[in-house]
Scaffold this active site. Structure first.
Site, PDB file in Angstrom:
ATOM      1  N   ALA A  91      53.419  71.306  16.534  1.00 11.02           N
ATOM      2  CA  ALA A  91      52.122  70.762  16.111  1.00 11.02           C
ATOM      3  C   ALA A  91      52.336  69.282  15.838  1.00 11.02           C
ATOM      4  O   ALA A  91      53.272  68.912  15.124  1.00 11.02           O
ATOM      5  CB  ALA A  91      51.628  71.463  14.847  1.00 11.02           C
ATOM      6  N   GLU A  92      51.475  68.425  16.387  1.00  7.89           N
ATOM      7  CA  GLU A  92      51.765  66.991  16.345  1.00  7.89           C
ATOM      8  C   GLU A  92      51.681  66.411  14.935  1.00  7.89           C
ATOM      9  O   GLU A  92      52.128  65.301  14.694  1.00  7.89           O
ATOM     10  CB  GLU A  92      50.888  66.212  17.336  1.00  7.89           C
ATOM     11  CG  GLU A  92      49.400  66.287  17.124  1.00  7.89           C
ATOM     12  CD  GLU A  92      48.762  67.372  17.982  1.00  7.89           C
ATOM     13  OE1 GLU A  92      49.412  68.415  18.226  1.00  7.89           O
ATOM     14  OE2 GLU A  92      47.599  67.182  18.394  1.00  7.89           O
TER      15      GLU A  92
END
Lengths: 223, 230
Positions: free
Chosen positions: A52-53
């Site tokens: 997840a960024e």
């Protein structure tokens, strides 16, 4: 009278088909919206690590447990972790993304062009836009899978000769998975790989506004 | 010099000036300095530029729009694709009352990193061939094209960490790091909201996420839970 597009896969089934596209043991980033559902269709034994960024490597899909405001995916949803997960800051996260360390990204799409340009961050009728990490993912992920409805609510094909929506990145898409078909973007053009159950190759071509290469045999998706 | 400890978030932000550029850490609900944002709202400062990942996604940054304190937002996520729900910021943006500079997330963090690390810019492929490249220099090096992105700094940064020690070392919790550590390097005045302040040495050195050298002010606050309901 405007023809209605045929009824294809649900959002969940598009996500399920997209999940099958992921290699065991790979590192995968899922975009906001439909792509988020993909995490629900992989088995722990696949050994896929979702990134997840916002700074997680190794989340396990949306959590049903108590909400912790510090434990969310890039869509703001609470998530669980897999053993071996790690946290990091945004600079490190995008070093992973732009530096070629993400094996695949699944992103939503507004339009994909015949040469694999993606438009997915700006709806001209609404303006403003929200880009998030989409441009970096489109440029940096080794394989880009676009999961989207084949046709807009107004009956306009989303796969087009060239995008008229503002681009996310040029020549970045490898595979399109829609409610009607799986289409590969190759140097020689768009190639129909699979059709959704009950959908013919001709129907896919009819709702695709770009040249579509149709092999002699096009299998139906195994779901 | 040890970080200055403040008793209230209002005192910690009291000398931020009208027209300042404020870096705001956090990602939606994670690592978001909600107490400091609300203190800035109560301060009544105006003409502000906010640099933040998002506005109007359940975060409290949108509260600064109630009395039109924000002139401009530099961020990655501000306008929702569906018009079902709109933020105050979005309404003001559409009315031409507030400006938006949309920046890809990976570019935003690297511009801040450059700003905090004494670098003159960043070369990236992100944004090439898109609207993001308009008006920017494209460099060709060894046959490859790169987009030149310039550094970004703030007059002040409002950040959130889990714990601070009395020197100003910060420890983060779970996915609460996100933009905070880099923003800590890129502002003239770094103000951090924490859940707990411990003595120096109370954070194991290898668990310090932001070294004290970057931190000017710390204030202990009860965390305010925010949540994006989509």
């Amino acid at each position: 009278m405007v023809a209605e597009p045929p009824a294809g896969l649900s959002r969940e089934l598009i996500a399920m088909r997209a999940a099958r596209e992921l290699e065991p043991g790979s590192v995968v980033n899922l975009g906001i919206g439909l792509p988020t559902l993909v995490a629900g269709f992989v088995e722990p034994s696949d050994g896929i690590l979702f990134q997840a960024e916002n700074g997680i490597l190794g989340y396990a899909g949306v959590s049903e447990s108590d909400f912790d405001s510090d434990l969310i995916n890039a869509g703001g949803q609470p998530v669980d972790l897999v053993p071996g997960a790690s946290f990091f800051d945004t600079a490190e996260s995008f070093a992973m993304i732009r530096g070629g360390h993400i094996d695949a990204a699944v992103l939503g799409g507004l339009q994909v062009s015949a040469r694999g340009d993606l438009a997915n961050w700006y709806v001209p009728a609404r303006g403003g836009g929200s880009v998030g990490g989409a441009m970096d993912l489109a440029v940096g992920a080794r394989k880009l899978i676009v999961a989207m409805a084949h046709v807009t609510r107004d009956g306009e094909p989303r796969i087009v000769e060239s995008c008229d929506y503002p681009l996310t990145a040029e020549r970045c898409v490898d595979v399109i998975i829609s409610d009607l078909a799986v289409i590969d973007v190759r140097v020689d053009g768009l190639v129909l790989r699979e059709t959704a159950p009950g959908i013919s190759a001709e129907q896919v071509a009819q709702w695709t506004a770009a040249p579509l290469l149709i092999p002699d045999v096009v299998p139906e998706m195994a779901l | 010099m040890p970080a200055q400890r403040f008793d209230s978030p209002d005192d910690a932000v009291a000398d931020i000036r009208d027209g300042a550029t404020i870096l705001v850490g956090g990602f939606v609900s994670a690592g978001t300095p909600s107490n400091l944002i609300m203190a800035l709202k109560r301060s009544g400062r105006r003409g502000l530029t906010a640099v933040a990942n998002n506005i109007g996604l359940g975060d409290l940054l949108d509260e600064l729009c109630e009395h039109r304190q924000l002139d401009r937002v530099i961020g990655t996520f501000a306008i929702r694709a569906s018009g079902a729900r709109t933020s105050r910021f979005e309404t003001q943006y559409r009315a031409g009352e507030a400006a938006l500079e949309l920046v890809p997330q990976g570019t935003l963090i690297e511009r801040l990193r450059a700003g905090g690390a004494g670098l003159g810019g960043v070369l990236t492929k992100t944004g090439l061939g898109t609207m993001m490249a308009e008006g920017k220099q494209v460099l060709e090096l060894d046959g490859e094209q790169w987009l030149l992105e310039r550094p970004l700094r703030g007059d002040a940064a409002l950040l959130k960490a889990w714990r601070a020690d009395t020197l100003g070392n910060l420890q983060y919790r779970l996915a609460g790091k996100n933009f905070n550590p880099v923003m800590a390097t890129a502002a003239d005045l770094v103000i951090v909201e924490v859940e707990e302040i411990v003595e120096a040495g109370g954070i194991p050195p290898e668990q310090v996420g932001t070294p004290a050298v970057y931190v000017d002010r710390i204030v202990q606050c009860e965390p305010m839970a925010v949540r994006w309901e989509g």
